[in-house]
Design an enzyme around this catalytic site. Sequence first.
Site, PDB file in Angstrom:
ATOM      1  N   ASN A 112       0.866  -1.175   0.000  1.00 38.78           N
ATOM      2  CA  ASN A 112       0.000   0.000   0.000  1.00 38.78           C
ATOM      3  C   ASN A 112       0.908   1.231   0.000  1.00 38.78           C
ATOM      4  O   ASN A 112       1.488   1.579   1.016  1.00 38.78           O
ATOM      5  CB  ASN A 112      -0.884  -0.035   1.257  1.00 38.78           C
ATOM      6  CG  ASN A 112      -1.862   1.125   1.308  1.00 38.78           C
ATOM      7  OD1 ASN A 112      -1.808   2.025   0.464  1.00 38.78           O
ATOM      8  ND2 ASN A 112      -2.738   1.111   2.286  1.00 38.78           N
ATOM      9  N   ARG A 147      -2.626  -2.257  -3.390  1.00 33.31           N
ATOM     10  CA  ARG A 147      -3.835  -1.463  -3.200  1.00 33.31           C
ATOM     11  C   ARG A 147      -3.772  -0.302  -4.194  1.00 33.31           C
ATOM     12  O   ARG A 147      -2.786   0.442  -4.246  1.00 33.31           O
ATOM     13  CB  ARG A 147      -3.877  -0.908  -1.781  1.00 33.31           C
ATOM     14  CG  ARG A 147      -5.069  -0.012  -1.606  1.00 33.31           C
ATOM     15  CD  ARG A 147      -5.014   0.767  -0.338  1.00 33.31           C
ATOM     16  NE  ARG A 147      -6.250   1.518  -0.215  1.00 33.31           N
ATOM     17  CZ  ARG A 147      -6.340   2.651   0.455  1.00 33.31           C
ATOM     18  NH1 ARG A 147      -5.303   3.152   1.073  1.00 33.31           N
ATOM     19  NH2 ARG A 147      -7.491   3.284   0.523  1.00 33.31           N
ATOM     20  N   ARG A 163     -12.878  16.225   7.089  1.00 30.23           N
ATOM     21  CA  ARG A 163     -13.677  16.466   5.872  1.00 30.23           C
ATOM     22  C   ARG A 163     -15.126  16.766   6.242  1.00 30.23           C
ATOM     23  O   ARG A 163     -15.666  16.144   7.158  1.00 30.23           O
ATOM     24  CB  ARG A 163     -13.625  15.258   4.947  1.00 30.23           C
ATOM     25  CG  ARG A 163     -12.280  15.064   4.298  1.00 30.23           C
ATOM     26  CD  ARG A 163     -12.222  13.785   3.498  1.00 30.23           C
ATOM     27  NE  ARG A 163     -11.083  12.978   3.905  1.00 30.23           N
ATOM     28  CZ  ARG A 163     -10.940  11.687   3.659  1.00 30.23           C
ATOM     29  NH1 ARG A 163     -11.862  11.036   2.986  1.00 30.23           N
ATOM     30  NH2 ARG A 163      -9.880  11.039   4.067  1.00 30.23           N
ATOM     31  N   GLU A 214      -8.121  -4.992   5.423  1.00 31.58           N
ATOM     32  CA  GLU A 214      -7.996  -4.750   3.984  1.00 31.58           C
ATOM     33  C   GLU A 214      -6.826  -5.528   3.383  1.00 31.58           C
ATOM     34  O   GLU A 214      -6.895  -5.983   2.251  1.00 31.58           O
ATOM     35  CB  GLU A 214      -7.840  -3.238   3.731  1.00 31.58           C
ATOM     36  CG  GLU A 214      -9.174  -2.512   3.884  1.00 31.58           C
ATOM     37  CD  GLU A 214      -9.033  -1.030   4.163  1.00 31.58           C
ATOM     38  OE1 GLU A 214      -8.561  -0.676   5.260  1.00 31.58           O
ATOM     39  OE2 GLU A 214      -9.406  -0.234   3.298  1.00 31.58           O
TER      40      GLU A 214
END
Length: 396
Positions: free
Chosen positions: A7, A90, A240, A383
């Site tokens: 990743n 990824r 965010r 993941e």
Amino acid sequence: MKVLVINCGSSSLKYQLLDMQTEKVLAKGYCQKVGIEGSFSDHEANGVKTHSHRQLKDHKQALKLMSKFLTDKKIGVIFNINEIDAVGHRVVHGGENFSHSVIIDGKVKEAIRECIPLAPLHNPPNLMGIEACERIMPNTPMVAVFDTAFHQSMDKKSYLYAIPYEYYEKYGIRRYGFHGTSHKYVSNKVAEILDTKVDEIKVISCHIGNGASICAINKGKVQDTSMGLTPLEGLVMGTRCGDIDPAIIKFLSDKEGYNIHKIDDILNKNSGLLGVSGISNDIRDIEQAESEGNQRAKLALEMFAYRVAKYIGAYAAAMNGVDVVLFTAGVGENGIKVREEVCAYLGYLGIYLDKEANDSRGKLKEITTSDSKVKVFVVPTDEELMIARETKGLIG
Ligand code: ADP
């Protein structure tokens, strides 16, 4: 079969080496500040942790250091880098090109490159990682696992924005969704726990970390998800804003004289929990401040849970019901209070929280009472394991 999961971020490299016979993690590591002054790396194998301050000029050097750790005489877990059977990468954005993981070749790399405008911060380092790996392991097959792939099963009515259709045709402006690898893993995991198949249940998966998204998975197919063209849409996140009235952008620009880049920065980096609380993007800090009577911290937490509950309601309606709601990622797995506050909105669905069961962090478990009509689970995500499984599926 040994699978290496990679990743690559713009200045980081995370890796895990897994033995796919047992799905055991043989070694893992995290190189930070790659290409920046002050690089450092942490590696762990067989319970032994190793720290390095070696300067890493680029991702190729980071991969070389990883290779050195993996094959080291004392702490190594393999003799030779060629013992790695396959590498799973990824990749954040696959656009509309990829609805599944794929074996990487020249065409795949080109398609990942074409998606750079959609993920300018993520796809370039992902590609860099692929190319650096190809140089170090030229004969090892590589697989790309896309964050967006799982969401490609969405229908057009879910993924289109109600703006002129030509922008979809010209630029691919649509909902893509993110965290797909995680949503797929946890929804499959919960089906396994319930001794059923994912294509027989309706799941609402809440991946709530610093970045957060919710996904409605209707019998194995994504019906909707809260992140959109970019990971800015949807829930209130660490920094965010999630959903806002798009007219706020012009309003802010008129009032403050900011250009579009400055506003984009504010919405991505200075909003969410941080923006509302003025304290931190980390739920732990905000909960601490709330317990000391800070009203803005209290408000930020209320807004955070309320938005999650609103999406769960919307997705339960969209799927005409729900069998399982699940929480995963940093906050989802550890945020006892957040889960309690979200579930407090869900009595109308027949969700009854078992407070004792909910008093747990990072463990796979059901947190609703036995008479709850809809089950709520905490499911730790993985993941890397999902990427390794996808890689094995294609190579093995
Ligand atoms: P991402 O991958 O999006 O960066 P993570 O899934 O690692 O984020 O989640 C990080 C967040 O998880 C932290 O910002 C924090 O808010 C939350 N978190 C981690 N541990 C705890 C905890 N023990 N209690 C509450 N929240 C926690």
